[in-house]
Scaffold this active site. Structure first.
Site, PDB file in Angstrom:
ATOM      1  N   LYS A  38       0.844  -1.206   0.000  1.00 26.36           N
ATOM      2  CA  LYS A  38       0.000   0.000   0.000  1.00 26.36           C
ATOM      3  C   LYS A  38       0.872   1.247   0.000  1.00 26.36           C
ATOM      4  CE  LYS A  38      -0.261  -0.252   5.051  1.00 26.36           C
ATOM      5  NZ  LYS A  38      -1.062  -0.692   6.195  1.00 26.36           N
ATOM      6  N   TYR A 270      15.479  29.881   7.994  1.00 26.06           N
ATOM      7  CA  TYR A 270      14.369  30.643   8.583  1.00 26.06           C
ATOM      8  C   TYR A 270      14.422  30.663  10.110  1.00 26.06           C
ATOM      9  CZ  TYR A 270      12.166  30.294   3.967  1.00 26.06           C
ATOM     10  OH  TYR A 270      11.883  30.364   2.635  1.00 26.06           O
TER      11      TYR A 270
HETATM   12  C1  LIG Z   1      -0.321  -1.784   6.791  1.00 27.06           C
HETATM   13  C2  LIG Z   1      -0.972  -3.034   7.214  1.00 27.06           C
HETATM   14  C3  LIG Z   1      -0.210  -4.214   7.387  1.00 27.06           C
HETATM   15  C4  LIG Z   1       1.289  -4.239   7.323  1.00 27.06           C
HETATM   16  O1  LIG Z   1       1.832  -3.795   8.548  1.00 27.06           O
HETATM   17  P1  LIG Z   1       3.397  -3.806   8.809  1.00 27.06           P
HETATM   18  O2  LIG Z   1       3.528  -3.433  10.234  1.00 27.06           O
HETATM   19  O3  LIG Z   1       3.976  -2.791   7.875  1.00 27.06           O
HETATM   20  O4  LIG Z   1       3.857  -5.167   8.503  1.00 27.06           O
HETATM   21  C5  LIG Z   1      -0.898  -5.380   7.661  1.00 27.06           C
HETATM   22  N1  LIG Z   1      -2.239  -5.391   7.773  1.00 27.06           N
HETATM   23  C6  LIG Z   1      -2.988  -4.288   7.632  1.00 27.06           C
HETATM   24  C7  LIG Z   1      -4.455  -4.357   7.787  1.00 27.06           C
HETATM   25  C8  LIG Z   1      -2.376  -3.063   7.372  1.00 27.06           C
HETATM   26  O5  LIG Z   1      -3.123  -1.959   7.255  1.00 27.06           O
END
Ligand SMILES: *Cc1c(COP(=O)(O)O)cnc(C)c1O
Length: 395
Positions: A38, A270
């Site tokens: 994702k 800044y």
């Molecule tokens: C992002 C996510 C994962 C992966 O989690 P990690 O800690 O990066 O391994 C697994 N399951 C769901 C539902 C997620 O949203």
């Protein structure tokens, strides 16, 4: 290096991704591995990382948004693929037609997906999600009997096949946290209820990367791992990436845009939160918070320039920040390495997370689209170390 990558680049080592997937599979030998890609593969490039993960034996891919799953199909992926973050009116039909497994957390979603399946005359592959205690997405335990019974009825009618029952941990990154055992107990109950309703899911799953690494009893049939395949530890409590033979896949590097001598007492960036202690050289790094460099790391972010760790001098601006080279010299165009695997003396994403008060996930995921991803293949095959100089082509 192509011209757009001259200012700055995120080099993604696909051999590290493959090696991490293998290392993670070795830790969950009885389960299948889902590579979670994702948010554009946590900033590493979803399509390339998905392909590398498949090559290393990932049986499943996972995304949050349906659009992310469609992009993987458009790039030619034909394997099992789960997508879990749906809102009413979502593109269910397209997901069913593209053979994507879809997560269902409530009756509204089951109604929408069965409707889509009837419309296109196909059976939707559905994975029922139970909230075992995270308090985020997932069906409340009180509504679970109704959801599983309705899903079973839809199976009997041929509109859905329940391929999975699953959940997600709240505190797997804090090994020993009492909520972990409590969630596992609720999950076992939910599996029983699903079984009693007549469901025979192909995969039961609850483990993310920290649970994969620290909790074998949570592996079930499938482990969903995101951060681990990119070589980053979920939390200091779980351990370091090296403890698990994981290698950070992303190296974020820029070319110095300017180097100049200035006198002592010169304010920098800044707000003048940094003042040169004496005559010195200031180097300008052309990356800023618009590129995802956390402004919270102003005055603390580590950068390897001219062979030494330096610290961001003053504020990180939208497009640039400054480092004080002290008595050392550098030339415009010389490299500034913000983070990488760490074995050339550079900081890691975990180092940036610590100084910015966040987690490694956020550091890599926020690297913006202005920073071109350059794909390399270091040729490393496992965690055994050895020479890891980045070689190979770009894309
Ligand atoms: C992002 C996510 C994962 C992966 O989690 P990690 O800690 O990066 O391994 C697994 N399951 C769901 C539902 C997620 O949203």
């Amino acid at each position: 290096m192509n011209e757009t990558a001259k200012r700055a680049r995120a080099a993604i080592d696909l051999a590290a991704v493959r090696s991490n997937v293998r290392a993670l599979r070795d830790r969950a030998p009885r389960a299948e591995l889902m590579a979670v890609v994702k948010s554009d593969g946590y900033g590493h490039g979803a399509v390339r990382c998905a392909r590398a993960a498949r090559e290393a034996g990932a049986g499943w891919l996972g995304t949050a948004l349906p659009e992310e799953a469609f992009a993987l199909r458009a790039a030619g992926d034909t394997g099992r693929l789960l997508c879990w973050l749906w809102t009413p009116g979502g593109p269910w039909r397209r997901a069913v037609e593209q053979d994507i497994d879809v997560a269902v957390s409530g009756m509204w979603a089951l109604r929408e997906v069965t409707g889509a399946a009837r419309e296109c005359g196909r059976t939707a592959r559905v994975q029922l999600k139970i909230d075992t205690g995270l308090g985020r997405n997932g069906c409340a335990p009180a509504d679970w009997a109704e959801l599983t019974a309705a899903a079973r009825a839809a199976e009997a009618e041929g509109t859905v096949a329940v391929t999975g029952v699953w959940s997600h941990f709240a505190c797997a990154d804090e090994p020993g946290h009492p909520s972990i055992a409590a969630q596992l107990a609720v999950f076992q109950e939910a599996l029983k209820t699903a079984g009693a309703a007549g469901l025979r899911p192909e995969v039961r799953h609850i483990a993310n990367t920290p649970a994969l690494l620290t909790l074998p009893e949570a592996h079930f049939d499938l482990v969903r791992t995101g951060i681990g395949i990119y070589g980053i530890s979920p939390s200091p409590e779980v351990g370091t990436s090296q403890d698990f033979g994981l290698r950070p896949a992303m190296t974020l590097e820029a070319s110095l845009a300017s180097v100049k001598r200035v006198p002592g007492g010169h304010g920098v960036s800044y707000g003048h939160h940094y003042t040169t202690p004496g005559e010195t050289s200031l180097a300008l790094v052309p990356l800023g918070y618009a590129d995802g460099i956390p402004r919270h790391a102003s005055g603390t972010g580590p950068v390897l320039v001219a062979g030494k760790w330096r610290t961001v001098a003053g504020r990180i601006a939208m497009d640039q920040f400054v480092v004080d080279l002290g008595g050392d010299s550098a030339e415009p165009g010389d490299p500034a390495v913000l983070f990488g695997p760490g074995d050339r003396g550079e900081p890691t994403a975990e180092d940036w997370a610590r100084v910015a008060g966040t987690i490694g996930y956020e550091i890599v995921t926020r690297i913006g689209s202005r920073v071109p991803r350059v794909y390399v293949d270091s040729g490393i095959r496992n965690e055994a170390g050895g020479d890891s100089a980045l070689t190979g082509g770009t894309a």
